[in-house]
Design a protein around this motif. Structure first.
Motif, PDB file in Angstrom:
ATOM      1  N   UNK A  14       1.054  -1.390   0.075  1.00  0.00           N
ATOM      2  CA  UNK A  14       0.016   0.103   0.126  1.00  0.00           C
ATOM      3  C   UNK A  14       0.691   1.309   0.037  1.00  0.00           C
ATOM      4  N   UNK A  15       1.835   1.357   0.776  1.00  0.00           N
ATOM      5  CA  UNK A  15       2.652   2.463   0.976  1.00  0.00           C
ATOM      6  C   UNK A  15       3.233   2.630  -0.508  1.00  0.00           C
ATOM      7  N   UNK A  16       3.902   1.675  -1.169  1.00  0.00           N
ATOM      8  CA  UNK A  16       4.563   1.694  -2.539  1.00  0.00           C
ATOM      9  C   UNK A  16       3.727   2.386  -3.480  1.00  0.00           C
ATOM     10  N   UNK A  17       2.462   1.652  -3.628  1.00  0.00           N
ATOM     11  CA  UNK A  17       1.238   2.123  -4.396  1.00  0.00           C
ATOM     12  C   UNK A  17       0.992   3.388  -4.296  1.00  0.00           C
ATOM     13  N   UNK A  18       0.830   3.892  -3.018  1.00  0.00           N
ATOM     14  CA  UNK A  18       0.654   5.355  -2.675  1.00  0.00           C
ATOM     15  C   UNK A  18       1.525   6.336  -3.072  1.00  0.00           C
ATOM     16  N   UNK A  43       3.945   5.650  -5.803  1.00  0.00           N
ATOM     17  CA  UNK A  43       3.707   5.828  -7.177  1.00  0.00           C
ATOM     18  C   UNK A  43       2.551   6.582  -7.619  1.00  0.00           C
ATOM     19  N   UNK A  44       1.502   6.407  -7.006  1.00  0.00           N
ATOM     20  CA  UNK A  44       0.444   7.402  -7.369  1.00  0.00           C
ATOM     21  C   UNK A  44       0.546   8.766  -7.062  1.00  0.00           C
ATOM     22  N   UNK A  45       1.305   9.270  -6.128  1.00  0.00           N
ATOM     23  CA  UNK A  45       1.710  10.667  -6.001  1.00  0.00           C
ATOM     24  C   UNK A  45       2.710  10.930  -6.928  1.00  0.00           C
ATOM     25  N   UNK A  46       3.701  10.234  -7.266  1.00  0.00           N
ATOM     26  CA  UNK A  46       4.526  10.645  -8.497  1.00  0.00           C
ATOM     27  C   UNK A  46       3.824  10.927  -9.664  1.00  0.00           C
ATOM     28  N   UNK A  47       2.885   9.833  -9.932  1.00  0.00           N
ATOM     29  CA  UNK A  47       2.189   9.797 -11.221  1.00  0.00           C
ATOM     30  C   UNK A  47       1.415  11.278 -11.191  1.00  0.00           C
ATOM     31  N   UNK A  48       0.700  11.465 -10.037  1.00  0.00           N
ATOM     32  CA  UNK A  48      -0.105  12.706 -10.223  1.00  0.00           C
ATOM     33  C   UNK A  48       0.727  14.050 -10.485  1.00  0.00           C
ATOM     34  N   UNK A  49       1.902  14.084  -9.675  1.00  0.00           N
ATOM     35  CA  UNK A  49       2.738  15.121  -9.875  1.00  0.00           C
ATOM     36  C   UNK A  49       3.279  15.477 -11.252  1.00  0.00           C
TER      37      UNK A  49
END
Length: 81
Positions: free
Chosen positions: A29-33, A35-41
């Motif tokens: 979950x930590x890694x998925x979050x 990656x999602x944050x980096x993707x969003x930026x």
């Protein structure tokens, strides 16, 4: 859902484990979050670049010229640094 093998240095993996535990979530979950944050930026930067490309200096200048040439209201001045 897709499984993905990621090789991390031991020190990074250990820190991820500690942070995930602190947040009471799994490492996955930590890694998925993360990656999602980096993707969003990255997607936000792409969006802003696309929007900026639609603008023109003449439109900006025309809009800026609509603002009155007056001193700011008391308390609304730029701070002195």
């Amino acid at each position: 859902m897709t499984a993905l093998t990621v090789r991390l240095p031991n020190s990074v993996h250990q820190k991820v484990r500690e942070l995930a535990e602190r947040d009471e979530i799994s490492v996955n979950q930590f890694i998925a979050a993360a990656v999602s944050e980096k993707m969003a930026s990255v997607m936000t930067v792409d969006y802003l670049k696309q929007e900026a490309a639609k603008g023109s200096r003449s439109d900006f200048d025309r809009f800026l010229n609509l603002a009155p040439n007056e001193l700011p209201v008391a308390g609304d001045e730029m701070p002195n640094h």
